[in-house]
Design an enzyme around this catalytic site. Structure first.
Site, PDB file in Angstrom:
ATOM      1  N   LYS A 134       0.849  -1.183   0.000  1.00 55.80           N
ATOM      2  CA  LYS A 134       0.000   0.000   0.000  1.00 55.80           C
ATOM      3  C   LYS A 134       0.889   1.239   0.000  1.00 55.80           C
ATOM      4  CE  LYS A 134      -3.991   1.939   2.501  1.00 55.80           C
ATOM      5  NZ  LYS A 134      -4.939   1.716   3.613  1.00 55.80           N
TER       6      LYS A 134
ATOM      7  N   SER B 273      -9.675   1.800   2.298  1.00 57.06           N
ATOM      8  CA  SER B 273      -8.731   2.618   1.564  1.00 57.06           C
ATOM      9  C   SER B 273      -7.617   1.825   0.888  1.00 57.06           C
ATOM     10  CB  SER B 273      -8.109   3.658   2.513  1.00 57.06           C
ATOM     11  OG  SER B 273      -7.312   3.039   3.507  1.00 57.06           O
TER      12      SER B 273
ATOM     13  N   SER C 179     -10.307  -0.601   6.257  1.00 54.27           N
ATOM     14  CA  SER C 179      -9.556  -0.376   5.017  1.00 54.27           C
ATOM     15  C   SER C 179      -8.819  -1.585   4.468  1.00 54.27           C
ATOM     16  CB  SER C 179      -8.555   0.767   5.213  1.00 54.27           C
ATOM     17  OG  SER C 179      -9.233   1.984   5.390  1.00 54.27           O
TER      18      SER C 179
END
Length: 547
Positions: free
Chosen positions: A134, A209, A233
């Site tokens: 990420k 996210s 997320s």
């Protein structure tokens, strides 16, 4: 010299990402070609157009790849090249990468092959395994822009401790994946990169996210990735792409040198964990990382060694099932999945009771207040540096309407007391389940929805969280795919009378044809710091499903 506008900086960044892809892998029309071929599933389309020998590699789990590399069946270089090629195409379809560095990855793979050739040994359990990160996971020389135009061109100098642990054990990094602005939204959209689409249905959202991570994994262009979770997320993108994942409790996996929004906000802290296509990969990753004893380096980690809980797989655990939170009812396929998981477990001799959370609304109100405590000052301030607007989905999640200005220290302390109160109520609720069970023991784990739908259309006003209770209570959660939407079975309930406006919006969104064949994932939850038990519970459920 004039400072470039945010639009120019964002466009340059997007072009830089595309130009990081080798020319022979650039396919500017690939998304159109996929749609015109009648495909919505990127995983299936890439399997169609990529060489069979590459698909043979990318369709393996992380553990299978590690075994094959250790036996000399595959070189690290060939494995890395296959994942880089697939990631290049996946990005051009889904818009899921924000940093691409294939050259560095292939160079590292060659170095690992040289070591293996000379010693006939792997450097560690992740030898030659490409692992995606990420965007916020810091790497030297790479941006961690976290969805802000203002943070472009400001490369990090340190490596995240988790990334270093993985790298020292042989992992290869090749991409960093997209996030929404500030990483504070359940769908992945920013002025910087645009919108990230769902790998299994490009008409839908990848979630957020960690949406870039979810899309990349869902397309088969990663075997294991790192996500973070402050309100769902890790779990939401994993749910929308049919993945396995672990959201740990605070203090089990290191967050050191991971860029974050609201750094220092510790009432509901963000946690970091693995996302993968196999439950065994999640177990392997977590055990290996915790065994590294990173608490000797990161002061926030708890010195809790890995506890082997495999014996729990043969024990008849007691499950509580949460079918609805009483505010927004999940869509028909999710209700069906919950009913089916109960039936499967009971058939295998497990006790299952139904539970409810009477303080769900108070909990959600508290979460929103914690996330909005600075009246959106940090996000507004970072956005104003370039003049980029705050994206609408982030505005909904981080409000500047609840508080007119950042709250005082005393008000923050009051919020801290409210968080503590909710945690106590949840623990008491859990312990009191002993009254309902046949054995007189409280439940071992909860099975719950992750989201009230299996995805949603991009930019939809879909905001209701089934995930945040387990953030505020700091519980470990494991995501697992259970079934798929079947348009012939999962029909709309035309007689249903919504409980409120939010419930009506969710109910009206349901379209069995649109969501047909989408994965239906659930989460299994245990008490704080019981990651090993949570993984064992998920394994027990999957064994029942298989049998």
């Amino acid at each position: 010299m004039d400072t470039p506008t945010w639009e120019v900086v964002a466009a340059l960044k997007r072009n830089q990402v595309l130009n990081s892809i080798p020319k022979e892998w650039r396919k500017p029309n690939i998304r159109k070609e996929m749609i015109s071929s009648g495909y919505v599933n990127t995983y299936e389309y890439l399997n169609l157009i990529l060489p069979p020998e590459e698909n043979a590699i990318t369709n393996l789990s992380m553990l299978e790849l590690a075994t094959n590399i250790a036996k000399g069946n595959y070189t690290s270089y060939n494995v890395t090249k296959a994942f880089c090629h697939r990631a290049a195409l996946a990005h051009q379809i889904l818009n899921c990468c924000i940093e691409i560095f294939f050259d560095e990855a292939l160079k590292k793979a060659k170095e690992l092959d040289d070591v293996f050739q000379k010693t006939s040994k792997v450097v560690g359990p992740f030898h030659g395994i490409p692992i995606s990160l990420k965007d916020q996971v810091d790497l030297p020389g790479k941006d961690s822009s976290i969805g802000y135009v203002s943070l472009v061109g400001k490369p990090k100098t340190e490596i995240a401790l988790l990334a270093k642990i993985l790298q020292d054990k042989g992992a290869i990094f090749y991409v960093k994946t997209t996030v929404p602005m500030a990483m504070m939204a359940p769908q992945t959209v920013s002025n910087l990169h645009g919108y990230t689409y769902n790998a299994l249905n490009i008409n839908l959202s990848s979630g957020g996210s960690s949406g870039g991570e979810g899309a990349l994994l869902g397309s088969g262009a990663s075997c294991c990735g790192i996500g973070t979770d402050i309100g769902g997320s890790i779990r939401i993108p994993s749910c929308f792409q049919g993945l396995y994942a672990l959201k740990p409790s605070t203090g089990r996996i290191s967050y050191l040198n991971v860029t974050n929004s609201y750094s220092g906000q510790e009432l509901i802290p963000s946690v970091i964990g693995p996302m993968a296509r196999s439950l065994k990969d999640i177990e392997f990753f977590t055990e290996t990382v915790i065994a590294s004893e990173a608490w000797k380096i990161d002061s926030k980690l708890l010195p809790i060694p890995w506890k082997n809980q495999s014996h729990l797989k043969s024990k008849k655990l007691i499950f509580g099932v949460l079918k609805t939170d009483g505010i927004v009812k999940p869509h028909p396929p999710i209700i069906r999945a919950l009913n089916e998981v109960v039936a499967v477990l009971e058939k295998s001799g497990y006790e299952v009771i139904e539970i409810s959370i009477p303080f769900q609304k108070d909990m959600l109100d508290t979460v929103v207040k914690v996330f909005s405590a600075d009246a959106r000052f940090e996000i507004n301030n970072e956005s104003q540096k370039t003049g980029e607007p705050v994206v609408s989905v982030v505005k909904r999640f981080v409000s500047d309407k609840i508080f007119k200005k950042p709250i005082t220290v005393n008000e923050w302390w009051d919020l801290g007391n409210q968080v503590y109160k909710i945690r106590q109520m949840f623990l008491e609720l859990w312990n009191n389940t002993a009254i309902q069970t046949l054995s007189g023991n409280s439940i071992d784990a909860i099975i719950a929805p992750i989201w009230a739908s299996t995805s949603f259309l991009p930019e939809s006003k879909a905001d209701h969280l089934y995930t945040s209770l387990f953030n505020i209570c700091d519980c470990p959660c494991v995501v697992f795919p259970f079934t798929k939407v079947d348009a012939n079975i999962d029909l709309s309930d035309v007689s249903y009378k919504p409980l409120n406006e939010e419930d009506k919006e969710n109910n009206d969104m349901y379209d069995p044809v649109l969501f047909d064949n989408m994965p239906v994932c659930l989460q299994v939850v245990t008490k704080k710091l019981e990651e090993e038990k949570c993984l064992a519970a998920a394994s027990s459920i999957m064994d029942c499903l298989t049998n």
